[in-house]
Design a protein around this motif. Sequence first.
Motif, PDB file in Angstrom:
ATOM      1  N   LEU A 178     -23.705  12.532  37.855  1.00 18.88           N
ATOM      2  CA  LEU A 178     -22.987  13.221  38.912  1.00 18.88           C
ATOM      3  C   LEU A 178     -23.400  12.610  40.234  1.00 18.88           C
ATOM      4  O   LEU A 178     -24.591  12.529  40.544  1.00 18.88           O
ATOM      5  N   LEU A 179     -22.436  12.167  40.983  1.00 16.15           N
ATOM      6  CA  LEU A 179     -22.715  11.590  42.286  1.00 16.15           C
ATOM      7  C   LEU A 179     -22.605  12.689  43.341  1.00 16.15           C
ATOM      8  O   LEU A 179     -21.565  13.330  43.474  1.00 16.15           O
ATOM      9  N   PHE A 180     -23.666  12.913  44.058  1.00 17.69           N
ATOM     10  CA  PHE A 180     -23.640  13.870  45.153  1.00 17.69           C
ATOM     11  C   PHE A 180     -23.183  13.141  46.403  1.00 17.69           C
ATOM     12  O   PHE A 180     -23.482  11.984  46.620  1.00 17.69           O
ATOM     13  N   GLY A 181     -22.441  13.838  47.226  1.00 14.96           N
ATOM     14  CA  GLY A 181     -21.936  13.210  48.438  1.00 14.96           C
ATOM     15  C   GLY A 181     -21.396  14.245  49.387  1.00 14.96           C
ATOM     16  O   GLY A 181     -21.944  15.343  49.527  1.00 14.96           O
ATOM     17  N   LYS A 182     -20.275  13.925  50.033  1.00 15.05           N
ATOM     18  CA  LYS A 182     -19.691  14.819  51.026  1.00 15.05           C
ATOM     19  C   LYS A 182     -19.066  16.055  50.383  1.00 15.05           C
ATOM     20  O   LYS A 182     -19.055  17.123  50.962  1.00 15.05           O
ATOM     21  N   LEU A 183     -18.527  15.916  49.173  1.00 12.09           N
ATOM     22  CA  LEU A 183     -17.857  17.045  48.531  1.00 12.09           C
ATOM     23  C   LEU A 183     -18.827  17.995  47.836  1.00 12.09           C
ATOM     24  O   LEU A 183     -18.628  19.192  47.820  1.00 12.09           O
ATOM     25  N   LEU A 184     -19.864  17.452  47.265  1.00 12.38           N
ATOM     26  CA  LEU A 184     -20.839  18.258  46.534  1.00 12.38           C
ATOM     27  C   LEU A 184     -22.221  17.901  47.060  1.00 12.38           C
ATOM     28  O   LEU A 184     -22.752  16.838  46.778  1.00 12.38           O
TER      29      LEU A 184
END
Length: 85
Positions: A57-63
């Motif tokens: 799971l890539l964390f970023g601006k959405l999550l």
Amino acid sequence: YFACIRWIQTEKRGLFAEHSPTLYDISGVAEWSKILSGMHKMYVGEVLSKFPIMQHLLFGKLLLFDAGVPFPTPSVSSSTPPGFA
């Protein structure tokens, strides 16, 4: 089917029954309808019946992920949950 078998034989070394046992077993079946039904059952069992689970799971601006926030601890109750009496 035969083109795939030909490609496997050019790419892999050794006995066909050792490196491709499923295809080797299929080659001994007398009717294509039996092969089709068996492959369909295998596809349903190995692909469609699986429950997808997220591995990466890539964390970023959405999550967003904040490592400083502790996980909430579940409250422990001495009472029996409904339906378990």
